[in-house]
Design an enzyme around this catalytic site. Structure first.
Site, PDB file in Angstrom:
ATOM      1  N   GLU A  56      -4.462   5.288  32.952  1.00 22.91           N
ATOM      2  CA  GLU A  56      -3.936   6.575  33.399  1.00 22.91           C
ATOM      3  C   GLU A  56      -4.824   7.156  34.498  1.00 22.91           C
ATOM      4  O   GLU A  56      -6.006   6.834  34.584  1.00 22.91           O
ATOM      5  CB  GLU A  56      -3.886   7.590  32.244  1.00 22.91           C
ATOM      6  CG  GLU A  56      -3.019   7.203  31.067  1.00 22.91           C
ATOM      7  CD  GLU A  56      -3.116   8.219  29.932  1.00 22.91           C
ATOM      8  OE1 GLU A  56      -3.741   9.285  30.141  1.00 22.91           O
ATOM      9  OE2 GLU A  56      -2.579   7.945  28.853  1.00 22.91           O
ATOM     10  N   TYR A 114      -6.034  11.037  36.120  1.00 20.94           N
ATOM     11  CA  TYR A 114      -6.049  12.486  35.943  1.00 20.94           C
ATOM     12  C   TYR A 114      -5.727  13.118  37.291  1.00 20.94           C
ATOM     13  O   TYR A 114      -5.907  12.496  38.348  1.00 20.94           O
ATOM     14  CB  TYR A 114      -7.429  12.979  35.500  1.00 20.94           C
ATOM     15  CG  TYR A 114      -7.892  12.457  34.168  1.00 20.94           C
ATOM     16  CD1 TYR A 114      -7.170  12.714  33.009  1.00 20.94           C
ATOM     17  CD2 TYR A 114      -9.067  11.714  34.067  1.00 20.94           C
ATOM     18  CE1 TYR A 114      -7.620  12.243  31.772  1.00 20.94           C
ATOM     19  CE2 TYR A 114      -9.520  11.244  32.838  1.00 20.94           C
ATOM     20  CZ  TYR A 114      -8.790  11.504  31.699  1.00 20.94           C
ATOM     21  OH  TYR A 114      -9.225  11.044  30.495  1.00 20.94           O
ATOM     22  N   VAL A 169      -9.568  15.732  30.565  1.00 22.96           N
ATOM     23  CA  VAL A 169      -9.745  14.509  29.791  1.00 22.96           C
ATOM     24  C   VAL A 169      -8.553  14.306  28.870  1.00 22.96           C
ATOM     25  O   VAL A 169      -7.889  15.276  28.466  1.00 22.96           O
ATOM     26  CB  VAL A 169     -11.062  14.566  28.968  1.00 22.96           C
ATOM     27  CG1 VAL A 169     -10.972  15.617  27.852  1.00 22.96           C
ATOM     28  CG2 VAL A 169     -11.431  13.208  28.391  1.00 22.96           C
ATOM     29  N   HIS A 170      -8.258  13.059  28.556  1.00 20.71           N
ATOM     30  CA  HIS A 170      -7.242  12.706  27.568  1.00 20.71           C
ATOM     31  C   HIS A 170      -7.922  11.814  26.531  1.00 20.71           C
ATOM     32  O   HIS A 170      -8.209  10.644  26.799  1.00 20.71           O
ATOM     33  CB  HIS A 170      -6.078  11.964  28.232  1.00 20.71           C
ATOM     34  CG  HIS A 170      -4.943  11.639  27.315  1.00 20.71           C
ATOM     35  ND1 HIS A 170      -3.900  10.818  27.667  1.00 20.71           N
ATOM     36  CD2 HIS A 170      -4.686  12.040  26.030  1.00 20.71           C
ATOM     37  CE1 HIS A 170      -3.057  10.716  26.662  1.00 20.71           C
ATOM     38  NE2 HIS A 170      -3.518  11.451  25.654  1.00 20.71           N
ATOM     39  N   ILE A 171      -8.196  12.390  25.374  1.00 22.84           N
ATOM     40  CA  ILE A 171      -8.865  11.645  24.303  1.00 22.84           C
ATOM     41  C   ILE A 171      -7.911  10.594  23.739  1.00 22.84           C
ATOM     42  O   ILE A 171      -6.738  10.877  23.481  1.00 22.84           O
ATOM     43  CB  ILE A 171      -9.334  12.611  23.194  1.00 22.84           C
ATOM     44  CG1 ILE A 171     -10.345  13.621  23.758  1.00 22.84           C
ATOM     45  CG2 ILE A 171      -9.919  11.827  22.021  1.00 22.84           C
ATOM     46  CD1 ILE A 171     -11.600  13.020  24.344  1.00 22.84           C
TER      47      ILE A 171
END
Length: 339
Positions: free
Chosen positions: A82, A84, A132-134
């Site tokens: 991905e 951001y 952020v994407h955890i």
């Protein structure tokens, strides 16, 4: 005399726009309508940079204003990766400096956070935004190492952007009251959103899992409002359709200083926070574009519906090629048709 504080007077949002850029029938015009409610937006689940360019063009068309954007490179440990992104209204926000993906020497993050320093054009207020994407993983336990690593990252942000208010925006896949947040809380960071939920449930009007949030420093930035933008109400559509063509997450936001977030329905009219909208689809009056909101109805079938008017009842839709009894029943059950 104490000088007056010049707060940002902008609305800052964060949104996981489910797989933006995949060939998944995403309605960019509707995504842009939601994005246009903010002056600055952090985006997660951007699948390619071309999708960000398209979204920027759509939001400019929707708002009649100039916008800018930036994206990280593709991030991830596997073939699934991905980007951001940040998207902002040029009249309200400008990029200052320091756009960087975190150099994660400990390899704690599957997708390292992305950050940059910005400035409110309205007041000169500076802020550092990080997103952020955890990783969801197979259990909460698999998410905790990344959550705990955010404490070190929070301190790193202070070093990289000294004397600048920090915001950590994203999809954290963990509710803000979970004990896993203790390391970050011990550093003075607090979640902006503590009630409600942000993921669209399968039942219309129901939301689950307060996973999306904006972490900030208490007393910084002059926050005057905060919330969750439950976007299906803007379009008068059900959750199933909203998840299919927009996202399965609702954006979260902060309003700074004198800025306010005013909800605007897709047709340009105002919509009340509580009341929503009475929008519906009329088989005999609605446009081809509106008809494509119905389950199993694309542009070709919508054109057939228009050509075959008038319709006495939805049951007659079986006359349209490819719409059998079961699909017509899905259309009737969607709740989108005018009574």
């Amino acid at each position: 005399m104490t000088p007056l504080v010049a707060w940002g007077d902008i609305v800052i949002g964060s949104w996981n726009i489910q797989n933006l850029g995949w060939n998944n029938d995403k309605r960019y015009d509707k995504v842009a309508h939601v994005a246009g409610h903010f002056d600055f937006l952090a985006i997660q689940e951007l699948m390619n940079e071309a999708a960000l360019e398209r979204l920027e063009q759509e939001v400019e068309a929707a708002t009649g204003e100039a916008w800018s954007s930036m994206a990280s490179h593709a991030l991830g440990r596997s073939t699934y990766r991905e980007h951001y992104a940040f998207l902002w209204r040029d009249s309200a926000v400008e990029y200052d400096s320091g756009a960087v993906v975190f150099i994660d020497h400990r390899d704690a993050f599957a997708r390292e956070p992305f950050s940059a320093k910005f400035r409110s054009r309205r007041t000169g207020q500076e802020f550092a935004a990080a997103t952020v994407h955890i990783t969801y993983g197979g259990s909460i336990g698999e998410r905790l190492p990344e959550i705990e690593a955010l404490a070190d990252y929070w301190q790193w942000l202070e070093e990289v952007y000294p004397e600048t208010p920090r915001l950590l925006l994203g999809d954290f896949n963990l509710r803000p009251e979970h004990q896993g947040w203790e390391p970050l809380l011990s550093l003075g960071a607090v979640p902006a959103i503590t009630t409600g939920a942000t993921t669209l449930g399968l039942t219309d009007g129901r939301y689950a899992n307060l996973y999306d949030n904006l972490w900030k420093q208490p007393g910084e930035l002059g926050v005057t409002d905060r919330g969750i933008l439950r976007f299906p109400d803007l379009f008068g559509i059900g959750h199933e359709r909203a998840r299919d063509v927009i996202s399965d997450h609702a954006p979260v936001y902060l309003a700074l200083g004198s800025a306010t977030l005013e909800l605007t329905a897709f047709d340009g009219g105002s919509v009340d926070h509580a009341e929503g909208t009475s929008w519906c689809i009329d088989l005999n009056q609605s446009s081809i574009e509106a008809l494509t909101e119905l389950p199993h109805v694309g542009p070709a079938r919508a054109s057939q519906i228009v050509e075959a008017r008038p319709w006495a009842s939805p049951a007659e839709l079986v006359r349209v090629g490819g719409l059998g009894q079961s699909r017509v029943q899905d259309i009737k059950a969607s709740g989108l048709l005018c009574e």
